[in-house]
Write a protein that holds these residues in place. Structure first.
Motif, PDB file in Angstrom:
ATOM      1  N   ASP A  82     -22.778   6.767   6.226  1.00 35.25           N
ATOM      2  CA  ASP A  82     -23.692   6.575   5.093  1.00 35.25           C
ATOM      3  C   ASP A  82     -22.949   6.741   3.765  1.00 35.25           C
ATOM      4  O   ASP A  82     -23.405   7.431   2.862  1.00 35.25           O
ATOM      5  CB  ASP A  82     -24.879   7.528   5.187  1.00 35.25           C
ATOM      6  CG  ASP A  82     -26.026   7.111   4.270  1.00 35.25           C
ATOM      7  OD1 ASP A  82     -26.119   5.908   3.937  1.00 35.25           O
ATOM      8  OD2 ASP A  82     -26.821   7.985   3.877  1.00 35.25           O
ATOM      9  N   LEU A  83     -21.771   6.115   3.697  1.00 36.52           N
ATOM     10  CA  LEU A  83     -20.946   6.140   2.496  1.00 36.52           C
ATOM     11  C   LEU A  83     -20.662   4.713   2.046  1.00 36.52           C
ATOM     12  O   LEU A  83     -20.719   3.777   2.847  1.00 36.52           O
ATOM     13  CB  LEU A  83     -19.614   6.839   2.765  1.00 36.52           C
ATOM     14  CG  LEU A  83     -19.654   8.334   3.019  1.00 36.52           C
ATOM     15  CD1 LEU A  83     -18.282   8.831   3.448  1.00 36.52           C
ATOM     16  CD2 LEU A  83     -20.123   9.076   1.780  1.00 36.52           C
ATOM     17  N   ALA A  84     -20.322   4.563   0.784  1.00 37.99           N
ATOM     18  CA  ALA A  84     -19.940   3.251   0.268  1.00 37.99           C
ATOM     19  C   ALA A  84     -18.648   2.798   0.940  1.00 37.99           C
ATOM     20  O   ALA A  84     -17.781   3.619   1.273  1.00 37.99           O
ATOM     21  CB  ALA A  84     -19.753   3.325  -1.243  1.00 37.99           C
ATOM     22  N   VAL A  85     -18.512   1.491   1.114  1.00 35.02           N
ATOM     23  CA  VAL A  85     -17.324   0.944   1.773  1.00 35.02           C
ATOM     24  C   VAL A  85     -16.063   1.324   1.000  1.00 35.02           C
ATOM     25  O   VAL A  85     -15.036   1.634   1.602  1.00 35.02           O
ATOM     26  CB  VAL A  85     -17.447  -0.584   1.921  1.00 35.02           C
ATOM     27  CG1 VAL A  85     -16.166  -1.186   2.467  1.00 35.02           C
ATOM     28  CG2 VAL A  85     -18.611  -0.942   2.822  1.00 35.02           C
ATOM     29  N   VAL A  87     -15.432   4.022  -0.643  1.00 39.99           N
ATOM     30  CA  VAL A  87     -15.087   5.414  -0.329  1.00 39.99           C
ATOM     31  C   VAL A  87     -14.430   5.474   1.049  1.00 39.99           C
ATOM     32  O   VAL A  87     -13.409   6.142   1.234  1.00 39.99           O
ATOM     33  CB  VAL A  87     -16.343   6.312  -0.388  1.00 39.99           C
ATOM     34  CG1 VAL A  87     -16.040   7.710   0.121  1.00 39.99           C
ATOM     35  CG2 VAL A  87     -16.901   6.356  -1.795  1.00 39.99           C
ATOM     36  N   VAL A  88     -15.001   4.758   2.010  1.00 37.08           N
ATOM     37  CA  VAL A  88     -14.445   4.755   3.365  1.00 37.08           C
ATOM     38  C   VAL A  88     -13.043   4.160   3.357  1.00 37.08           C
ATOM     39  O   VAL A  88     -12.147   4.650   4.052  1.00 37.08           O
ATOM     40  CB  VAL A  88     -15.381   4.003   4.334  1.00 37.08           C
ATOM     41  CG1 VAL A  88     -14.726   3.794   5.689  1.00 37.08           C
ATOM     42  CG2 VAL A  88     -16.686   4.771   4.490  1.00 37.08           C
ATOM     43  N   ARG A  89     -12.817   3.137   2.556  1.00 32.93           N
ATOM     44  CA  ARG A  89     -11.477   2.541   2.469  1.00 32.93           C
ATOM     45  C   ARG A  89     -10.460   3.552   1.953  1.00 32.93           C
ATOM     46  O   ARG A  89      -9.337   3.631   2.453  1.00 32.93           O
ATOM     47  CB  ARG A  89     -11.498   1.307   1.570  1.00 32.93           C
ATOM     48  CG  ARG A  89     -12.130   0.103   2.215  1.00 32.93           C
ATOM     49  CD  ARG A  89     -12.174  -1.057   1.268  1.00 32.93           C
ATOM     50  NE  ARG A  89     -12.622  -2.259   1.942  1.00 32.93           N
ATOM     51  CZ  ARG A  89     -13.233  -3.259   1.338  1.00 32.93           C
ATOM     52  NH1 ARG A  89     -13.457  -3.210   0.034  1.00 32.93           N
ATOM     53  NH2 ARG A  89     -13.605  -4.312   2.023  1.00 32.93           N
ATOM     54  N   VAL A  90     -10.828   4.332   0.957  1.00 32.85           N
ATOM     55  CA  VAL A  90      -9.918   5.348   0.420  1.00 32.85           C
ATOM     56  C   VAL A  90      -9.636   6.413   1.477  1.00 32.85           C
ATOM     57  O   VAL A  90      -8.485   6.811   1.688  1.00 32.85           O
ATOM     58  CB  VAL A  90     -10.496   5.984  -0.866  1.00 32.85           C
ATOM     59  CG1 VAL A  90      -9.661   7.169  -1.316  1.00 32.85           C
ATOM     60  CG2 VAL A  90     -10.578   4.947  -1.980  1.00 32.85           C
ATOM     61  N   LEU A  91     -10.676   6.866   2.171  1.00 34.43           N
ATOM     62  CA  LEU A  91     -10.497   7.883   3.206  1.00 34.43           C
ATOM     63  C   LEU A  91      -9.649   7.347   4.357  1.00 34.43           C
ATOM     64  O   LEU A  91      -8.799   8.062   4.898  1.00 34.43           O
ATOM     65  CB  LEU A  91     -11.858   8.363   3.717  1.00 34.43           C
ATOM     66  CG  LEU A  91     -12.755   9.062   2.688  1.00 34.43           C
ATOM     67  CD1 LEU A  91     -14.112   9.398   3.305  1.00 34.43           C
ATOM     68  CD2 LEU A  91     -12.102  10.287   2.111  1.00 34.43           C
ATOM     69  N   LEU A  92      -9.859   6.085   4.732  1.00 37.15           N
ATOM     70  CA  LEU A  92      -9.039   5.484   5.781  1.00 37.15           C
ATOM     71  C   LEU A  92      -7.578   5.392   5.359  1.00 37.15           C
ATOM     72  O   LEU A  92      -6.679   5.582   6.182  1.00 37.15           O
ATOM     73  CB  LEU A  92      -9.571   4.097   6.148  1.00 37.15           C
ATOM     74  CG  LEU A  92     -10.828   4.069   6.995  1.00 37.15           C
ATOM     75  CD1 LEU A  92     -11.329   2.639   7.145  1.00 37.15           C
ATOM     76  CD2 LEU A  92     -10.601   4.719   8.344  1.00 37.15           C
ATOM     77  N   GLY A  93      -7.337   5.105   4.093  1.00 40.43           N
ATOM     78  CA  GLY A  93      -5.963   5.080   3.593  1.00 40.43           C
ATOM     79  C   GLY A  93      -5.272   6.420   3.783  1.00 40.43           C
ATOM     80  O   GLY A  93      -4.100   6.477   4.160  1.00 40.43           O
ATOM     81  N   ASP A  94      -6.023   7.497   3.554  1.00 39.79           N
ATOM     82  CA  ASP A  94      -5.466   8.841   3.781  1.00 39.79           C
ATOM     83  C   ASP A  94      -5.088   9.029   5.245  1.00 39.79           C
ATOM     84  O   ASP A  94      -4.038   9.591   5.565  1.00 39.79           O
ATOM     85  CB  ASP A  94      -6.488   9.916   3.391  1.00 39.79           C
ATOM     86  CG  ASP A  94      -6.857   9.907   1.921  1.00 39.79           C
ATOM     87  OD1 ASP A  94      -6.098   9.307   1.125  1.00 39.79           O
ATOM     88  OD2 ASP A  94      -7.906  10.478   1.572  1.00 39.79           O
TER      89      ASP A  94
END
Length: 128
Positions: A82-85, A87-94
């Motif tokens: 339930d997060l913006a895409v 935000v998820v892209r940044v977290l996936l980059g980590d």
């Protein structure tokens, strides 16, 4: 605004929404350290991925690793958390930087269909 019984703060009630804003989850970053991920790119956790070994990771990072135990698209991960895409892209980059997940981009199409073909398809669909 008065708090409901049992609420930890007077300013927080059932209608307050998420307490942690997206920019706080990403540390204010709006771009991933890794090139942008397509919405349909598949994410898969590495077999030996152990997010516990990285205490600096947030719960959302850990949940992404858990959800990526099977190949799952970026868009589905965003919906599950339930997060913006973005935000998820940044977290996936980590997570990619730490070697916990891999992202498999879809193959690029060699060409785009001609506009006349698309118009003919739309026309055919309308006639149904």
């Amino acid at each position: 605004m008065r708090a409901e019984a049992g609420a930890p703060h007077e300013w927080l009630d059932a209608d307050a929404g998420p307490v942690v804003r997206p920019y706080a989850l990403t540390g204010g970053r709006v771009r991933s350290a890794v090139d942008g991920f397509d919405l349909v790119a598949y994410v898969l956790a590495e077999r030996d991925a152990d997010p516990v070994a990285y205490p600096e990771l947030q719960p959302e990072h850990r949940r992404l690793v858990a959800l990526a135990g099977r190949p799952v698209p970026v868009a589905e991960l965003a919906a599950a958390l339930d997060l913006a895409v973005g935000v998820v892209r940044v977290l996936l980059g980590d997570l990619v930087d730490r070697g916990l997940v891999t992202v498999h981009q879809p193959p690029a199409t060699p060409y785009l269909p001609d506009n006349d073909i698309l118009k003919a398809v739309v026309s055919g669909l309308r006639s149904l």
